[in-house]
Each structure stands twice: as structure tokens, then as C-alpha cells.
Design a protein around this motif. Structure first.
Motif, PDB file in Angstrom:
ATOM      1  N   THR A 145      29.127  -2.403 159.614  1.00 38.42           N
ATOM      2  CA  THR A 145      30.597  -2.037 160.198  1.00 38.42           C
ATOM      3  C   THR A 145      31.533  -2.429 159.272  1.00 38.42           C
ATOM      4  OG1 THR A 145      30.334  -4.320 161.381  1.00 38.42           O
ATOM      5  CG2 THR A 145      29.651  -2.476 162.665  1.00 38.42           C
ATOM      6  N   ALA A 146      31.458  -3.052 158.051  1.00 44.27           N
ATOM      7  CA  ALA A 146      32.437  -3.287 157.247  1.00 44.27           C
ATOM      8  C   ALA A 146      32.989  -2.050 156.661  1.00 44.27           C
ATOM      9  CB  ALA A 146      31.893  -4.215 155.863  1.00 44.27           C
ATOM     10  N   GLN A 147      32.003  -0.999 156.587  1.00 48.59           N
ATOM     11  CA  GLN A 147      32.490   0.375 156.041  1.00 48.59           C
ATOM     12  C   GLN A 147      33.419   0.850 157.168  1.00 48.59           C
ATOM     13  OE1 GLN A 147      29.150   2.653 155.500  1.00 48.59           O
ATOM     14  NE2 GLN A 147      28.641   1.776 153.630  1.00 48.59           N
ATOM     15  N   ALA A 148      33.239   1.086 158.596  1.00 51.36           N
ATOM     16  CA  ALA A 148      34.061   1.502 159.206  1.00 51.36           C
ATOM     17  C   ALA A 148      35.322   0.652 159.547  1.00 51.36           C
ATOM     18  CB  ALA A 148      33.497   1.819 160.464  1.00 51.36           C
ATOM     19  N   VAL A 309      19.351   0.657 159.337  1.00 48.41           N
ATOM     20  CA  VAL A 309      20.929   0.240 159.175  1.00 48.41           C
ATOM     21  C   VAL A 309      22.007   1.134 159.399  1.00 48.41           C
ATOM     22  CG1 VAL A 309      22.414  -0.675 157.222  1.00 48.41           C
ATOM     23  CG2 VAL A 309      19.856  -1.197 157.183  1.00 48.41           C
ATOM     24  N   GLY A 310      22.940   1.154 160.170  1.00 51.88           N
ATOM     25  CA  GLY A 310      23.712   1.940 160.518  1.00 51.88           C
ATOM     26  C   GLY A 310      24.987   2.060 159.536  1.00 51.88           C
ATOM     27  N   THR A 311      25.235   3.239 159.029  1.00 49.56           N
ATOM     28  CA  THR A 311      26.336   3.231 157.948  1.00 49.56           C
ATOM     29  C   THR A 311      27.096   4.533 158.337  1.00 49.56           C
ATOM     30  OG1 THR A 311      25.115   4.899 156.400  1.00 49.56           O
ATOM     31  CG2 THR A 311      24.634   2.351 156.069  1.00 49.56           C
ATOM     32  N   LEU A 312      28.221   4.595 157.542  1.00 49.95           N
ATOM     33  CA  LEU A 312      28.978   5.882 157.657  1.00 49.95           C
ATOM     34  C   LEU A 312      28.335   7.238 157.445  1.00 49.95           C
ATOM     35  CD1 LEU A 312      32.517   4.802 156.199  1.00 49.95           C
ATOM     36  CD2 LEU A 312      32.223   5.237 158.515  1.00 49.95           C
ATOM     37  N   GLU A 313      27.433   7.069 156.429  1.00 51.67           N
ATOM     38  CA  GLU A 313      26.549   8.171 155.922  1.00 51.67           C
ATOM     39  C   GLU A 313      25.756   8.838 157.088  1.00 51.67           C
ATOM     40  OE1 GLU A 313      23.902   9.731 152.103  1.00 51.67           O
ATOM     41  OE2 GLU A 313      24.200   7.451 152.552  1.00 51.67           O
ATOM     42  N   VAL A 317      27.805   3.956 162.212  1.00 47.12           N
ATOM     43  CA  VAL A 317      29.027   3.343 162.421  1.00 47.12           C
ATOM     44  C   VAL A 317      30.332   4.328 162.223  1.00 47.12           C
ATOM     45  CG1 VAL A 317      28.201   1.110 161.654  1.00 47.12           C
ATOM     46  CG2 VAL A 317      29.485   2.650 159.932  1.00 47.12           C
ATOM     47  N   GLY A 318      31.472   4.115 162.687  1.00 45.17           N
ATOM     48  CA  GLY A 318      32.419   5.060 162.574  1.00 45.17           C
ATOM     49  C   GLY A 318      33.707   4.572 163.515  1.00 45.17           C
ATOM     50  N   LEU A 319      34.725   5.360 163.280  1.00 46.53           N
ATOM     51  CA  LEU A 319      35.785   5.307 164.258  1.00 46.53           C
ATOM     52  C   LEU A 319      35.791   6.287 165.403  1.00 46.53           C
ATOM     53  CD1 LEU A 319      38.857   4.925 161.742  1.00 46.53           C
ATOM     54  CD2 LEU A 319      37.305   3.103 162.613  1.00 46.53           C
TER      55      LEU A 319
END
Length: 361
Positions: A145-148, A309-313, A317-319
């Protein structure tokens, strides 16, 4: 390609987002036509660490993911919430006794109990949310979640009128501070890009210390904490405190000129209507694709243990949508946020936090 490294804790961070590329993405769920018949005899269960199911946060997100599996595959479901650490083992034993085919535990505190239960019951498939547990019958579900939150921090800095934004947590623990690190790093990116000096109150990424309620259900404590940030000038606040975070929304509503960034699940859909105008966006952990994928693969006999692992890619994760704030956010700022997202996905920007998941114990 040049790469910018964005620290979430200056001089202290060691976990790079790029390490996640070795981890598997959330599994794709097989088609419902392949699994519907088998699903009718399948029992999916949930053990939460604290709070309640309708917590406007990750408990509710996991519960709704099981409801989605029920609709998609025809599975039955059970759920329970632990009232204390002493309940973890007992609740897991109860679910085993109920005949659960799949048990998802919610919260890093359940790691030891989940590991022990999985080892004792190799024929049951397990997941744990917000922590990594290794085992041939365990699919861990974690989110970077650091990415989002980085995008949310940049956005917050861009819409702040006071030049001060804030964040606080329900507890100083990795699933919480990973949001706070990303948020602070996003503000720092904004300052670097714009030559600005927006301040973050409530969290110091260098010392890994900040404001915490030490509770995820006490809205009064969260309201008091948020009022403290507002008194320091914060006009955008990101509470990372599950249902207690509603107290921050109450403080913002009373202040009259403060926006809220929610976390986990879209707060616009979960909080009371009176809070909707306050909600700038939500930093989402998207549970449903991973949980549907694990259950679907288990039913179809294609389950693989590992770390999802959930990522932006992979859109884990996201907004969320900007909802009522959409018209307030300049088009240029929106484009900058999208450009940053693309750079994180490409690896040009690496968002770091000591709390980011690495996929290893």
C-alpha cells in the motif's frame, strides 16, 4: 533507464518495492462454470483479529470478498471475530471443527495461530491477510500500500491550502505504517517536484514514530488525535485506523475545511452520507481478486501456495474515485498522479518502506 528511489523513512529504509517482482500476483479465478458445482459443497471461513465485521475497513473487505465467492461459486461461508489474542487459536479450532475447506485469517497478529493451524490441518487451505505465512497449504495475501499511499500523499500536498497534511494510525505496526511511509514519501515527491514545502504532521518516516490511537475501534480517540493534527494546520488527513478512523471524519466535519483520505475500502461507499463531501479519495487494498482467485483455484484443484502481493501493477492497490472532490482537483494534478503511477509500475520510481511486504518471512 534512470531510476528515482523514494524513501519512506529517510536513511532507514531497506525494503525496495522491486523485491516484490519475485512474488506472485493475485491468482486469477477460474471461470464460474468450472467451479459452481464443486462450490456448492465448499465452506469458506473467516477469522478476524479484532473489531467487528462491518468495520468499514479490511474486515468488511474480506467478508465482502467471501460474499463475492458465495455469489460466484455457490460456496457456504462462516465468520467470527476475535475479542482478544486468547481467541485466535480457539476460533481457528472452531472453524476446523465446522468443516471449513478454506480459512482466511485477517490481521498480522494471527500469524502464529494461522501457521500452527495450517500445519495441523494440511487438507485445509489457508490465507492470511496483512502477513506472510509459509506453508504448502497457505496463500498469504499482502499489499504494498506504500505505492498507492505515495500517490495519495502527492495528491494531498497538491490540494492542501494550508501547506500542512496529516496522518495517524491505529497502532504502530507494519500494515499501518506502510500507508504512512508511502503518504509521507508522496508529499516529499511533491515538494521536490514543485519546490514546495508542504509539511506532514502525525508521522516521522525517519524515526518511524508518530501519532497513534492504539485502538482500531475507538472513534473518540481518533477524533481527538485528528483534532490535534488539525490544530497544527492540517487540512487533509489520512487516518489508518479501521473503523476508529470515522472519528477523524467527525473532526474534519466539525472543522469545516478539512478533507479526509480513507484507507482499505472506498470510504465514500462505507461512511455516513454526511462525510461524503469530505472524502478526497481512498487508498484501497483490493482483497476480492486475491480471495476469489485462491478459493476458485482451490475448488478447481489448481491451488498454489505462495504470497499474493497486491501492487499498482496488478491492480491489487490503488486510489478510488475522487467522487465529490473530482471537480476540485485540477486536471494537471490528476495527470501528474497518473504519471507517477506509471513510473512506479515501470520501476522508474521505487517507493520504499521498512513495512512493505517482501514475500518472505
Amino acid at each position: 533507464m534512470s531510476r528515482s528511489r523514494i524513501p519512506g523513512a529517510i536513511g532507514a529504509l531497506a525494503v525496495a518495492t522491486l523485491a516484490l517482482t519475485a512474488c506472485q500476483a493475485p491468482p486469477e479465478a477460474p471461470g464460474s462454470t468450472d467451479t459452481a458445482a464443486a462450490g456448492s459443497d465448499y465452506l469458506a471461513c473467516m477469522v478476524a483479529n479484532s473489531g467487528n465485521i462491518q468495520d468499514r475497513s479490511f474486515n468488511q473487505a474480506v467478508f465482502e470478498s467471501l460474499e463475492a465467492a458465495q455469489a460466484e461459486y455457490g460456496v457456504d461461508m462462516r465468520e467470527t471475530v476475535s475479542q482478544s489474542q486468547a481467541d485466535y487459536e480457539t476460533n481457528l479450532e472452531t472453524m476446523v471443527g465446522e468443516g471449513c475447506d478454506y480459512i482466511v485469517t485477517v490481521g498480522w497478529e494471527l500469524a502464529d495461530a494461522t501457521r500452527a493451524s495450517a500445519e495441523a490441518n494440511p487438507d485445509i487451505t489457508y490465507s492470511i491477510v496483512d502477513e506472510v505465512v509459509d506453508g504448502p497449504n497457505v496463500a498469504s495475501i499482502v499489499h504494498d500500500t506504500a505505492q498507492a499511499a505515495f500517490l495519495a500523499g502527492y495528491l494531498a500536498a497538491g490540494v492542501s491550502e494550508t501547506g500542512v497534511v496529516g496522518t495517524f494510525g491505529g497502532g504502530n505496526q507494519p500494515p499501518v505504517t506502510v500507508f504512512m511511509d508511502g503518504f509521507a514519501a508522496g508529499v516529499e515527491q511533491y515538494n521536490t517536484t514543485k519546490g514546495a514545502s508542504v509539511r506532514v504532521v502525525g508521522w516521522d518516516p525517519e524515526t518511524q514514530q508518530g501519532s497513534f490511537t492504539d485502538d482500531f475501534t475507538n472513534t473518540n480517540a481518533a477524533q481527538t488525535t485528528a483534532q490535534g493534527l488539525i490544530s497544527q494546520g492540517a487540512d487533509i488527513i489520512m487516518p489508518v485506523a479501521a473503523q476508529a478512523g470515522e472519528g477523524a471524519a467527525a473532526a474534519a466535519l466539525a472543522a469545516g475545511d478539512v478533507g479526509i483520505i480513507w484507507v482499505d475500502s472506498d470510504g465514500y461507499e462505507l461512511l455516513g452520507e454526511e462525510y461524503r463531501p469530505l472524502l478526497v479519495t481512498t487508498v484501497e487494498k483490493r482483497m476480492e481478486p486475491a480471495i476469489l482467485g485462491v478459493i476458485g483455484s482451490d475448488i478447481s484443484g489448481t491451488f498454489e501456495a505462495g504470497n499474493n502481493v497486491g501492487t499498482l501493477e496488478n491492480d491489487g492497490v490503488g486510489l478510488s474515485s475522487f467522487h465529490d472532490w473530482d471537480a476540485k482537483i485540477p486536471a494537471e494534478l490528476k495527470m501528474e498522479v497518473e504519471a507517477l503511477k506509471a513510473k512506479i509500475i515501470s520501476g522508474e520510481i521505487v517507493v520504499e518502506s521498512p513495512s512493505s511486504p517482501t514475500g518472505a518471512n
